[in-house]
Scaffold this motif. Structure first.
Motif, PDB file in Angstrom:
ATOM      1  N   ARG A  19       0.758  -1.212   0.076  1.00  0.00           N
ATOM      2  CA  ARG A  19      -0.091  -0.073  -0.102  1.00  0.00           C
ATOM      3  C   ARG A  19       0.869   1.344  -0.084  1.00  0.00           C
ATOM      4  NH1 ARG A  19      -4.334  -1.861   4.279  1.00  0.00           N
ATOM      5  NH2 ARG A  19      -5.636  -3.175   2.989  1.00  0.00           N
ATOM      6  N   THR A  20       1.848   1.091   0.637  1.00  0.00           N
ATOM      7  CA  THR A  20       2.898   2.289   0.867  1.00  0.00           C
ATOM      8  C   THR A  20       3.422   2.736  -0.414  1.00  0.00           C
ATOM      9  OG1 THR A  20       3.145   1.995   3.158  1.00  0.00           O
ATOM     10  CG2 THR A  20       4.891   3.146   1.895  1.00  0.00           C
ATOM     11  N   ARG A  21       3.867   1.686  -1.072  1.00  0.00           N
ATOM     12  CA  ARG A  21       4.484   1.922  -2.536  1.00  0.00           C
ATOM     13  C   ARG A  21       3.503   2.241  -3.577  1.00  0.00           C
ATOM     14  NH1 ARG A  21       5.762  -0.722  -7.402  1.00  0.00           N
ATOM     15  NH2 ARG A  21       4.670  -2.645  -7.094  1.00  0.00           N
ATOM     16  N   ALA A  22       2.548   1.828  -3.656  1.00  0.00           N
ATOM     17  CA  ALA A  22       1.240   2.505  -4.561  1.00  0.00           C
ATOM     18  C   ALA A  22       1.138   3.593  -3.949  1.00  0.00           C
ATOM     19  CB  ALA A  22       0.098   1.398  -4.274  1.00  0.00           C
ATOM     20  N   ALA A  23       0.776   4.003  -2.810  1.00  0.00           N
ATOM     21  CA  ALA A  23       0.790   5.429  -2.370  1.00  0.00           C
ATOM     22  C   ALA A  23       1.579   6.390  -2.895  1.00  0.00           C
ATOM     23  CB  ALA A  23       0.381   5.591  -1.004  1.00  0.00           C
ATOM     24  N   LEU A  24       3.041   5.969  -2.713  1.00  0.00           N
ATOM     25  CA  LEU A  24       3.944   6.834  -3.008  1.00  0.00           C
ATOM     26  C   LEU A  24       4.234   6.877  -4.578  1.00  0.00           C
ATOM     27  CD1 LEU A  24       6.746   5.601  -0.537  1.00  0.00           C
ATOM     28  CD2 LEU A  24       5.655   7.820  -0.504  1.00  0.00           C
ATOM     29  N   GLY A  25       3.674   5.932  -5.417  1.00  0.00           N
ATOM     30  CA  GLY A  25       3.850   5.878  -6.785  1.00  0.00           C
ATOM     31  C   GLY A  25       5.139   5.651  -7.373  1.00  0.00           C
ATOM     32  N   ILE A  26       5.724   4.692  -6.585  1.00  0.00           N
ATOM     33  CA  ILE A  26       7.439   4.103  -6.854  1.00  0.00           C
ATOM     34  C   ILE A  26       7.623   2.816  -7.527  1.00  0.00           C
ATOM     35  CG2 ILE A  26       8.178   6.051  -5.347  1.00  0.00           C
ATOM     36  CD1 ILE A  26       8.984   3.949  -3.479  1.00  0.00           C
ATOM     37  N   LEU A  61       9.554   1.725   8.667  1.00  0.00           N
ATOM     38  CA  LEU A  61       9.083   2.659   9.775  1.00  0.00           C
ATOM     39  C   LEU A  61       9.794   4.126   9.396  1.00  0.00           C
ATOM     40  CD1 LEU A  61       8.327   0.876  12.738  1.00  0.00           C
ATOM     41  CD2 LEU A  61       6.912   2.049  11.397  1.00  0.00           C
ATOM     42  N   SER A  62      11.227   3.829   9.311  1.00  0.00           N
ATOM     43  CA  SER A  62      11.965   5.100   9.344  1.00  0.00           C
ATOM     44  C   SER A  62      11.979   5.795   8.035  1.00  0.00           C
ATOM     45  CB  SER A  62      13.566   4.782   9.752  1.00  0.00           C
ATOM     46  OG  SER A  62      14.507   5.806   9.268  1.00  0.00           O
ATOM     47  N   ARG A  63      12.023   5.326   6.775  1.00  0.00           N
ATOM     48  CA  ARG A  63      12.126   5.847   5.591  1.00  0.00           C
ATOM     49  C   ARG A  63      11.042   5.947   4.554  1.00  0.00           C
ATOM     50  NH1 ARG A  63      17.417   3.864   2.913  1.00  0.00           N
ATOM     51  NH2 ARG A  63      17.519   5.760   2.278  1.00  0.00           N
ATOM     52  N   CYS A  64       9.934   5.138   4.962  1.00  0.00           N
ATOM     53  CA  CYS A  64       8.706   4.938   4.114  1.00  0.00           C
ATOM     54  C   CYS A  64       7.496   5.225   4.531  1.00  0.00           C
ATOM     55  CB  CYS A  64       8.836   3.700   3.454  1.00  0.00           C
ATOM     56  SG  CYS A  64      10.475   3.252   2.699  1.00  0.00           S
ATOM     57  N   CYS A  65       7.226   4.784   5.812  1.00  0.00           N
ATOM     58  CA  CYS A  65       5.920   4.640   6.329  1.00  0.00           C
ATOM     59  C   CYS A  65       5.258   5.951   6.673  1.00  0.00           C
ATOM     60  CB  CYS A  65       5.808   4.059   7.724  1.00  0.00           C
ATOM     61  SG  CYS A  65       4.291   3.471   8.430  1.00  0.00           S
ATOM     62  N   PRO A  66       4.019   6.398   5.885  1.00  0.00           N
ATOM     63  CA  PRO A  66       3.594   7.488   5.820  1.00  0.00           C
ATOM     64  C   PRO A  66       2.866   7.797   7.143  1.00  0.00           C
ATOM     65  CG  PRO A  66       2.315   6.104   4.549  1.00  0.00           C
ATOM     66  CD  PRO A  66       3.373   5.161   5.009  1.00  0.00           C
ATOM     67  N   ASP A  67       2.343   6.842   7.876  1.00  0.00           N
ATOM     68  CA  ASP A  67       1.651   6.895   9.284  1.00  0.00           C
ATOM     69  C   ASP A  67       1.975   6.027  10.193  1.00  0.00           C
ATOM     70  OD1 ASP A  67      -0.092   7.579  11.410  1.00  0.00           O
ATOM     71  OD2 ASP A  67      -2.121   7.171   9.896  1.00  0.00           O
ATOM     72  N   ARG A  68       3.257   6.241  10.829  1.00  0.00           N
ATOM     73  CA  ARG A  68       3.862   5.403  11.859  1.00  0.00           C
ATOM     74  C   ARG A  68       2.675   4.795  12.708  1.00  0.00           C
ATOM     75  NH1 ARG A  68       9.251   8.656  12.878  1.00  0.00           N
ATOM     76  NH2 ARG A  68      10.092   8.332  10.254  1.00  0.00           N
ATOM     77  N   GLY A  74      -1.842  -0.967  14.233  1.00  0.00           N
ATOM     78  CA  GLY A  74      -2.303  -2.132  13.532  1.00  0.00           C
ATOM     79  C   GLY A  74      -1.657  -3.589  14.057  1.00  0.00           C
ATOM     80  N   LEU A  75      -0.281  -3.233  14.056  1.00  0.00           N
ATOM     81  CA  LEU A  75       0.470  -4.381  14.628  1.00  0.00           C
ATOM     82  C   LEU A  75       0.240  -4.551  15.937  1.00  0.00           C
ATOM     83  CD1 LEU A  75       2.935  -5.932  13.355  1.00  0.00           C
ATOM     84  CD2 LEU A  75       4.393  -4.262  14.082  1.00  0.00           C
TER      85      LEU A  75
END
Length: 87
Positions: A19-26, A61-68, A74-75
Motif C-alpha cells: 500500500r505504501t509503495r502504491a501511495a508513493l507511486g514508486i 518505519l524510518s524511511r517510508c511509512c507515511p503514518d507510523r 495495527g501491528l
C-alpha cells in the motif's frame, strides 16, 4: 498458534509495504532502494515468498511509512488478537 500468528504478521507487513509503495507511486526498484534491499529480495517480499526482517521493518518505519502511528497500532492490535497462553 505461533505459525498462524507469524503468517498474519507476514501478511500485515506485506500489505502495508504494498500500500505504501502504491501511495508513493514508486517502482519496486525504488522501494527496494529505500528499504536497503536488492530488487530481487524486494520482489520476493512483495510476492509473499519472504517476510521482512526486523531491520527491514524498522527501515520501513524510518524511511517510508507515511503514518507510523497507524502502522504500529495495527501491528499491536494484531498481536493483542492472539492468545499465546495455549502455546
Amino acid at each position: 498458534m505461533k505459525k498462524l500468528f507469524l503468517k498474519e504478521i507476514k501478511a500485515y507487513l506485506r500489505t502495508s509495504i504494498l500500500r505504501t509503495r502504491a501511495a508513493l507511486g514508486i517502482t519496486q526498484e525504488e522501494m527496494a532502494h529505500r528499504l536497503l534491499l536488492s530488487t530481487r529480495a524486494y520482489a520476493k517480499l512483495e510476492a509473499g515468498g519472504a517476510c521482512c526482517s526486523l531491520a527491514t521493518t524498522l527501515i520501513f518505519l524510518s524511511r517510508c511509512c507515511p503514518d507510523r502511528r497507524s502502522f504500529l497500532d495495527g501491528l499491536l492490535d494484531l498481536l493483542d488478537s492472539f492468545d499465546f497462553s495455549e502455546d
